[in-house]
Design a protein around this motif. Structure first.
Motif, PDB file in Angstrom:
ATOM      1  N   ARG A 415      20.740   3.411  20.734  1.00 21.25           N
ATOM      2  CA  ARG A 415      21.634   2.348  21.208  1.00 21.25           C
ATOM      3  C   ARG A 415      22.725   2.937  22.079  1.00 21.25           C
ATOM      4  NH1 ARG A 415      24.740  -1.026  16.945  1.00 21.25           N
ATOM      5  NH2 ARG A 415      26.743  -0.813  17.943  1.00 21.25           N
ATOM      6  N   PRO A 416      23.300   2.122  22.976  1.00 21.24           N
ATOM      7  CA  PRO A 416      24.346   2.617  23.885  1.00 21.24           C
ATOM      8  C   PRO A 416      25.544   3.171  23.114  1.00 21.24           C
ATOM      9  CG  PRO A 416      23.517   0.492  24.611  1.00 21.24           C
ATOM     10  CD  PRO A 416      22.928   0.740  23.258  1.00 21.24           C
ATOM     11  N   ASP A 417      26.325   4.009  23.808  1.00 21.69           N
ATOM     12  CA  ASP A 417      27.530   4.557  23.191  1.00 21.69           C
ATOM     13  C   ASP A 417      28.477   3.441  22.763  1.00 21.69           C
ATOM     14  OD1 ASP A 417      26.557   7.076  23.727  1.00 21.69           O
ATOM     15  OD2 ASP A 417      27.685   7.308  25.591  1.00 21.69           O
ATOM     16  N   CYS A 418      28.590   2.423  23.603  1.00 19.33           N
ATOM     17  CA  CYS A 418      29.487   1.299  23.307  1.00 19.33           C
ATOM     18  C   CYS A 418      28.693   0.009  23.477  1.00 19.33           C
ATOM     19  CB  CYS A 418      30.699   1.304  24.232  1.00 19.33           C
ATOM     20  SG  CYS A 418      31.876  -0.034  23.924  1.00 19.33           S
ATOM     21  N   LEU A 419      28.495  -0.705  22.385  1.00 23.40           N
ATOM     22  CA  LEU A 419      27.709  -1.937  22.417  1.00 23.40           C
ATOM     23  C   LEU A 419      28.667  -3.128  22.367  1.00 23.40           C
ATOM     24  CD1 LEU A 419      24.830  -3.042  22.470  1.00 23.40           C
ATOM     25  CD2 LEU A 419      24.869  -3.052  19.976  1.00 23.40           C
ATOM     26  N   ALA A 534      21.687   8.782  28.750  1.00 29.23           N
ATOM     27  CA  ALA A 534      22.547   8.085  27.799  1.00 29.23           C
ATOM     28  C   ALA A 534      23.153   6.859  28.462  1.00 29.23           C
ATOM     29  CB  ALA A 534      23.645   9.018  27.304  1.00 29.23           C
ATOM     30  N   ILE A 535      23.149   5.739  27.758  1.00 30.35           N
ATOM     31  CA  ILE A 535      23.745   4.513  28.269  1.00 30.35           C
ATOM     32  C   ILE A 535      25.154   4.410  27.694  1.00 30.35           C
ATOM     33  CG2 ILE A 535      23.570   2.001  28.362  1.00 30.35           C
ATOM     34  CD1 ILE A 535      21.435   3.494  29.938  1.00 30.35           C
ATOM     35  N   ARG A 536      26.140   4.379  28.596  1.00 31.00           N
ATOM     36  CA  ARG A 536      27.531   4.326  28.144  1.00 31.00           C
ATOM     37  C   ARG A 536      27.867   2.941  27.581  1.00 31.00           C
ATOM     38  NH1 ARG A 536      31.324   4.384  25.707  1.00 31.00           N
ATOM     39  NH2 ARG A 536      33.477   4.887  26.249  1.00 31.00           N
ATOM     40  N   TYR A 537      27.492   1.896  28.307  1.00 27.68           N
ATOM     41  CA  TYR A 537      27.817   0.537  27.877  1.00 27.68           C
ATOM     42  C   TYR A 537      26.549  -0.307  27.799  1.00 27.68           C
ATOM     43  CZ  TYR A 537      32.676   1.677  29.028  1.00 27.68           C
ATOM     44  OH  TYR A 537      33.918   2.249  29.085  1.00 27.68           O
ATOM     45  N   GLY A 538      26.349  -0.931  26.662  1.00 20.03           N
ATOM     46  CA  GLY A 538      25.283  -1.907  26.512  1.00 20.03           C
ATOM     47  C   GLY A 538      25.888  -3.276  26.280  1.00 20.03           C
ATOM     48  N   LEU A 539      25.475  -4.271  27.069  1.00 15.70           N
ATOM     49  CA  LEU A 539      25.999  -5.629  26.975  1.00 15.70           C
ATOM     50  C   LEU A 539      24.903  -6.555  26.464  1.00 15.70           C
ATOM     51  CD1 LEU A 539      27.788  -5.474  30.402  1.00 15.70           C
ATOM     52  CD2 LEU A 539      28.982  -6.112  28.298  1.00 15.70           C
ATOM     53  N   VAL A 540      25.215  -7.348  25.460  1.00 14.63           N
ATOM     54  CA  VAL A 540      24.282  -8.337  24.928  1.00 14.63           C
ATOM     55  C   VAL A 540      24.959  -9.692  25.026  1.00 14.63           C
ATOM     56  CG1 VAL A 540      22.967  -9.125  22.938  1.00 14.63           C
ATOM     57  CG2 VAL A 540      23.233  -6.664  23.359  1.00 14.63           C
ATOM     58  N   GLU A 541      24.307 -10.639  25.699  1.00 11.88           N
ATOM     59  CA  GLU A 541      24.892 -11.970  25.857  1.00 11.88           C
ATOM     60  C   GLU A 541      24.202 -12.965  24.947  1.00 11.88           C
ATOM     61  OE1 GLU A 541      25.273 -15.638  29.004  1.00 11.88           O
ATOM     62  OE2 GLU A 541      24.713 -13.677  29.789  1.00 11.88           O
TER      63      GLU A 541
END
Length: 634
Positions: A415-419, A534-541
């Motif tokens: 999972r991203p570093d910041c979800l 690595a994914i720094r930010y993951g956004l879920v809407e």
């Protein structure tokens, strides 16, 4: 109620609004200095980007020596006002050289630049007088206009930098006896932008108006064209000239009128001779070849941070007080002192970082600041991201080895570093726009970002393949909007089997289309993040509001419980109904308290401003009104 209790109530209101200020002591020369809060508190080495010592002359040997010599000759104070016995030869000498510098007939000193503006506007005011003032003029001009109005003058505030409005006002055919004065900052102190002096001098000359220019911050220009109209040039000794005081330069009759009528001149003790001597020595440096070299160095620093910006004041507007304070604190942790400017200094909703550059800074110090800001404020420093075109002909299957998903045998990305989960108080509040704007802001700063929409329902008139000639005539769905912001394939943002072409909540749309029911756990299990980096930010809407059905067994609240995001953002309309909608939605979300974004916020709208203030004061929630501020807070 006692005065002390009244004052406690007033200060409590200031604190609640995020506008509390304290005096901060610096111990040592700038820009490298030591900061402390007095007593036994911690001392910290910092590089200051807060001073208006634009050419770094406060420590110049010639300036310091001139002050020492004046102290030895005249002592520490002048003892009286200039018209009594306080004037010394150094005052007259400074006035003569200031007049020569500004190409004016005469100049007169004031105790401060603030007092100079008050003196000019109050002296020239009276019945039959009209003042046109830029809406972003310095507080000293604003207060001078208030004094002028109390003397019978008419004051008209025109929109910032709106030369056309000035032209319209000047052409309105005022009575013949009316005198008109146009007053403007040359460089505006909070944004660092400049006035249109070429146009203003032409207009004032054409209509016989007097132009008053406050040049306090005009170390790099602009220079007003002379000879086109009558001009009074107001300046300061406390910034470029590294001392303390103000002055007005202009024609002999106007300056002599100020000497005889300006109350801040008549009723104030003359500046200490050492102060005047320091300013005179600084002025001689400014007018020399060394001064030209220092201006070139300052110009290089400005271009290093903000290429082409017209002044050493570079502002980064973040919106809410909390965002500006947070950004300032983060920079201070890195040894960089950049003040957070908040209301009432600036308008509500426009709190900012204000960087003041100096020739005394080194290239390395400016680069340290630029790098820190580029990470902290990506939306401010980087150019807007190029809109990513949706891929049209990716091979099947959907989860293909195109760099976004792992090839067979490769591990799936963690999972991203910041979800961050984005939901709203309901439909049509701008959730997708906010999610896309956050993604664009973070990508612009160099961060890796991915966005996911677990399930998507849409009107059949919207296209699931925007721009590819599919149904809908090129309209986009939420997946296409998010994909454009993150640079992904929209089919990875929301898989095709979770798209439902009925404008209903996803589980209801699935039922209407006779497609299988699904659970929130299934949606979570289907989330896939890009592999390979690595994914720094993951956004879920989410969909709709927190309690809008997302699957057969739950809603966005259920999704939050299973996903356990690092942050929840609740998007709400800023207008009527915002308080009720936010309270109900936040209560539904429960323990994982959201950060509130009041979308489409207008700082000039009383309802919007009142809603924001009430929510901050009564809920304990973090409330912001701009995506730029939100990007910093998260």
């Amino acid at each position: 109620m006692s005065w002390a209790r009244w004052a406690e109530g007033e200060t409590a209101a200031i604190r609640a609004a995020g506008q509390w200020r304290t005096v901060r002591a610096l111990d040592g020369p700038e820009p490298e200095t030591v900061i402390h809060d007095g007593g036994d508190g911690p001392h910290r080495q910092v590089v200051s980007f807060a001073s208006n010592d634009y050419l770094g002359l406060t420590r110049h040997p010639a300036v310091v020596a001139a002050a020492h010599e004046a102290l030895e000759r005249w002592g520490t104070g002048s003892g009286a006002a200039r018209l009594v016995s306080g004037s010394r030869s150094v005052h007259g000498e400074l006035e003569a050289e200031l007049a020569a510098w500004k190409e004016a007939e005469r100049a007169v000193l004031f105790p401060t630049g603030y007092a100079a503006n008050l003196g000019v506007l109050a002296t020239l005011a009276g019945p039959g007088m009209r003042i046109l003032s830029d809406e972003l003029n310095h507080a000293s001009i604003v207060d001078g206009c208030r004094l002028a109005r109390s003397s019978g003058a008419e004051v008209v505030v025109y929109p910032h930098g709106d030369v056309d409005r000035v032209a319209s006002l000047l052409a309105q055919g005022a009575p013949a006896h009316t005198r008109t004065l146009v007053v403007t900052d040359s460089v505006f102190s909070m944004d660092g932008d400049t006035a249109g002096l070429d146009e203003l001098t032409d207009l004032c000359g054409r209509h016989g108006a007097l132009l008053v220019i406050d040049e306090a911050h005009a170390v790099l220009g602009p220079e007003p064209p002379l000879g086109r109209c009558e001009i009074l040039r107001v300046g300061t000794l406390s910034k470029t000239l590294a001392s303390l005081g103000g002055f007005v330069a202009g024609t002999t009759p106007l300056v002599e009128l100020l000497v005889n009528r300006a109350r801040p001149f008549i009723f104030t003790t003359a500046s200490p001779p050492a102060v005047a001597a320091a300013a005179l020595a600084s002025l001689r440096v400014v007018r020399s070849g060394e001064g030209e070299s220092l201006r070139r160095r300052l110009r290089r620093h400005v271009d290093q941070l903000s290429p082409g910006h017209p002044s050493p004041i570079v502002a980064f507007v973040l919106g809410e007080e909390a965002a500006a304070l947070y950004a300032s604190a983060q920079l201070l942790e890195q040894g960089l002192l950049v003040p957070a400017i908040r209301p009432p200094t600036v308008a509500p909703g426009t709190s900012r970082l204000r960087v003041a550059l100096s020739a005394a800074h080194s290239d390395n110090q400016v680069e340290r600041l630029r790098e820190a800001l580029s990470v902290l404020l990506p939306i401010q420093l980087a150019p807007p991201p190029t809109r990513c075109l949706v891929k049209q002909h990716l091979p099947a299957p959907l989860l293909s080895n195109d760099g976004l998903e792992p090839a067979p045998g490769e591990p799936a990305m963690a999972r991203p570093d910041c979800l961050v989960l984005v939901t709203g108080t309901g439909t049509d509040v701008g959730k997708t726009w906010v999610t896309a704007a956050l993604a664009s802001a973070w990508r612009a700063g160099g961060a890796t970002v991915a966005a996911r929409k677990p399930a998507l329902s849409f009107d059949p008139g919207e296209s699931a393949n925007a721009g590819s000639g599919g149904p809908g005539g090129g309209h986009t769905t939420d997946a296409e909007v998010l994909a454009a912001a993150t640079g992904e394939d929209p089919r990875n943002v929301c898989p095709e089997h979770r798209r439902y072409a009925v404008a209903m909540a996803p589980p209801l749309a699935a039922s209407a289309l006779c497609r299988p029911a699904f659970t929130v756990a299934e949606l979570v299990g289907e989330l896939r993040w890009p592999a390979g980096a690595a994914i720094r930010y993951g956004l879920v809407e989410g969909v709709g509001g927190p309690r809008s059905p997302l699957a057969a067994d739950g809603d966005t609240v259920t999704l939050i419980e299973l996903l356990k995001p690092d942050h929840v953002v609740l998007v709400a309309s800023a207008g009527l109904g915002a308080i009720n909608a936010v309270l109900l939605s936040a209560a539904a979300i429960g323990a994982r308290q959201p950060t509130i974004l009041l979308n489409r916020f207008d700082a000039g709208n009383r309802t919007h401003a009142g809603n924001a203030r009430w929510l901050r004061e009564h809920t304990g929630l973090t409330v912001t009104t701009s995506v730029a501020a939100l990007a910093v807070l998260l």
